[in-house]
Design an enzyme around this catalytic site. Structure first.
Site, mmCIF file in Angstrom:
data_model
loop_
_atom_site.group_PDB
_atom_site.id
_atom_site.type_symbol
_atom_site.label_atom_id
_atom_site.label_comp_id
_atom_site.label_asym_id
_atom_site.label_seq_id
_atom_site.Cartn_x
_atom_site.Cartn_y
_atom_site.Cartn_z
ATOM 1 N N ASP A 23 0.833 -1.211 0.000
ATOM 2 C CA ASP A 23 0.000 0.000 0.000
ATOM 3 C C ASP A 23 0.861 1.252 0.000
ATOM 4 O O ASP A 23 1.995 1.242 0.492
ATOM 5 C CB ASP A 23 -0.924 -0.025 1.230
ATOM 6 C CG ASP A 23 -2.098 0.926 1.080
ATOM 7 O OD1 ASP A 23 -2.403 1.356 -0.064
ATOM 8 O OD2 ASP A 23 -2.720 1.253 2.103
ATOM 9 N N ASN A 71 -10.975 -2.725 -5.240
ATOM 10 C CA ASN A 71 -10.269 -1.757 -6.086
ATOM 11 C C ASN A 71 -10.994 -1.463 -7.406
ATOM 12 O O ASN A 71 -10.691 -0.477 -8.080
ATOM 13 C CB ASN A 71 -8.821 -2.195 -6.362
ATOM 14 C CG ASN A 71 -7.915 -2.096 -5.141
ATOM 15 O OD1 ASN A 71 -6.945 -2.835 -5.012
ATOM 16 N ND2 ASN A 71 -8.215 -1.170 -4.219
HETATM 17 C C1 IPE Z 1 -5.159 -2.723 -0.064
HETATM 18 O O1 IPE Z 1 -4.910 -1.399 -0.313
HETATM 19 C C2 IPE Z 1 -5.248 -3.464 -1.378
HETATM 20 C C3 IPE Z 1 -4.003 -3.620 -2.087
HETATM 21 C C4 IPE Z 1 -2.810 -3.294 -1.638
HETATM 22 C C5 IPE Z 1 -4.115 -4.224 -3.390
HETATM 23 P P1 IPE Z 1 -6.109 -0.356 -0.482
HETATM 24 O O2 IPE Z 1 -5.504 0.997 -0.510
HETATM 25 O O3 IPE Z 1 -6.954 -0.721 -1.631
HETATM 26 O O4 IPE Z 1 -6.952 -0.603 0.844
HETATM 27 P P2 IPE Z 1 -7.840 0.334 1.708
HETATM 28 O O5 IPE Z 1 -8.779 1.025 0.765
HETATM 29 O O6 IPE Z 1 -6.883 1.292 2.365
HETATM 30 O O7 IPE Z 1 -8.508 -0.556 2.699
HETATM 31 C C1 IPE Z 2 -1.625 0.245 -3.333
HETATM 32 O O1 IPE Z 2 -1.391 1.614 -3.378
HETATM 33 C C2 IPE Z 2 -1.782 -0.343 -4.696
HETATM 34 C C3 IPE Z 2 -3.152 -0.781 -5.010
HETATM 35 C C4 IPE Z 2 -4.152 -0.786 -4.187
HETATM 36 C C5 IPE Z 2 -3.363 -1.257 -6.366
HETATM 37 P P1 IPE Z 2 -2.596 2.655 -3.360
HETATM 38 O O2 IPE Z 2 -2.995 2.933 -4.763
HETATM 39 O O3 IPE Z 2 -3.688 2.194 -2.484
HETATM 40 O O4 IPE Z 2 -1.867 3.924 -2.750
HETATM 41 P P2 IPE Z 2 -2.448 4.923 -1.668
HETATM 42 O O5 IPE Z 2 -2.944 4.112 -0.512
HETATM 43 O O6 IPE Z 2 -3.549 5.675 -2.338
HETATM 44 O O7 IPE Z 2 -1.284 5.781 -1.316
HETATM 45 MG MG MG Z 3 -4.134 2.457 -0.468
#
Ligand code: IPE
Ligand code: IPE
Ligand code: MG
Length: 233
Positions: A23, A71
């Site tokens: 993340d 997502n």
């Molecule tokens: C968790 O990250 C999912 C992945 C790393 C693929 P998200 O950014 O999607 O999760 P939430 O929204 O903070 O729970």
């Molecule tokens: C994790 O990074 C990757 C995926 C969930 C695909 P994020 O896209 O959630 O990055 P932040 O949390 O917005 O920084």
């Molecule tokens: Mg995230």
């Protein structure tokens, strides 16, 4: 190599199966004035470095959370960008991963993924199926609840009798049927949530979170997580 005296605590235990919730790509990009897509690309680039370090440290299975069922709710351009990124990454990296002895597994629903990308995923699994150096389990279009629902549907379809349904039987219907449960779940980007990642399998896993964003989670950061893991056991 720094000398042991200033190296601080050592790694005293290695997880056989490590799960990582990758993340913070978006925030990493934002902090640099870059588009989110650049963060996702940097995130993909980081997988190679961490995978290699896992091999060095004796981790045998690395599960990475790459795209959750939730997502899909992101803006369409971001979703299509992430889909394209997986396809491109398979195209560009498969040979090298295979050469490096990486067995690739997929956890998640194939349904809902573009048929062309499904084919690429299945091809990657097929090519690398006999590799033994490390297993890279990619959770893509993955949700822990969806996984359990899919398993139960399959169990009912198979006519398993209620009295024959045990935890072991249910486990054997999950995407991770052939894998031992994760020993340690690491989350980058600072949140303390599982976000639907391996919720059944991680019932007894240790949990570690760091504010470091995924693209800059390096070898040293992984070692910090492993050191803490060793201290908990
Ligand atoms: C968790 O990250 C999912 C992945 C790393 C693929 P998200 O950014 O999607 O999760 P939430 O929204 O903070 O729970
Ligand atoms: C994790 O990074 C990757 C995926 C969930 C695909 P994020 O896209 O959630 O990055 P932040 O949390 O917005 O920084
Ligand atoms: Mg995230």
């Amino acid at each position: 190599m720094s000398n042991q005296a200033d190296a601080g605590p050592e790694i005293t235990a290695t997880p056989y199966h490590l799960g990582i919730i990758m993340d913070g790509n978006g925030r990493w990009a934002k902090a640099r004035g870059l588009p989110r897509a650049a963060g996702h690309q940097a995130g993909v680039d980081n997988i190679k470095r961490i995978l290699e370090h896992c091999v060095q440290r004796g981790v045998k299975v690395l599960s990475i959370y790459a795209f959750s069922t939730e997502n899909w709710g992101r803006p369409p351009e971001e979703v299509s960008g992430l889909m394209r990124l997986l396809g491109l990454t398979i195209q560009r990296q498969l040979n090298e991963l295979h050469k490096n002895g990486v067995r690739i597994l997929h956890s998640g629903r194939l349904e809902g993924i573009h048929p062309q990308l499904q084919k690429q995923i299945l091809h990657a699994l097929e090519v690398t199926r006999n590799n033994e150096r490390i297993t890279l389990n990619v959770a893509f279009n993955y949700g822990g609840r969806a996984e359990i629902v899919d398993a139960v549907r399959h169990i009912i379809r198979d006519g398993v009798r209620p009295e024959d349904l045990t935890e072991q039987v249910l486990s054997s219907y999950l995407y991770t049927a052939d894998l031992p449960d994760p020993d340690l779940i690491v989350r980058t980007g600072g949140e303390w949530r599982l976000s639907n990642f391996l919720i059944w399998q991680a019932a007894y896993a240790e949990y570690y979170t760091t504010p470091t964003f995924w693209p800059e989670f390096d070898e040293n950061e992984l070692d910090k997580a492993l050191i803490e893991y060793g201290q908990r056991e």
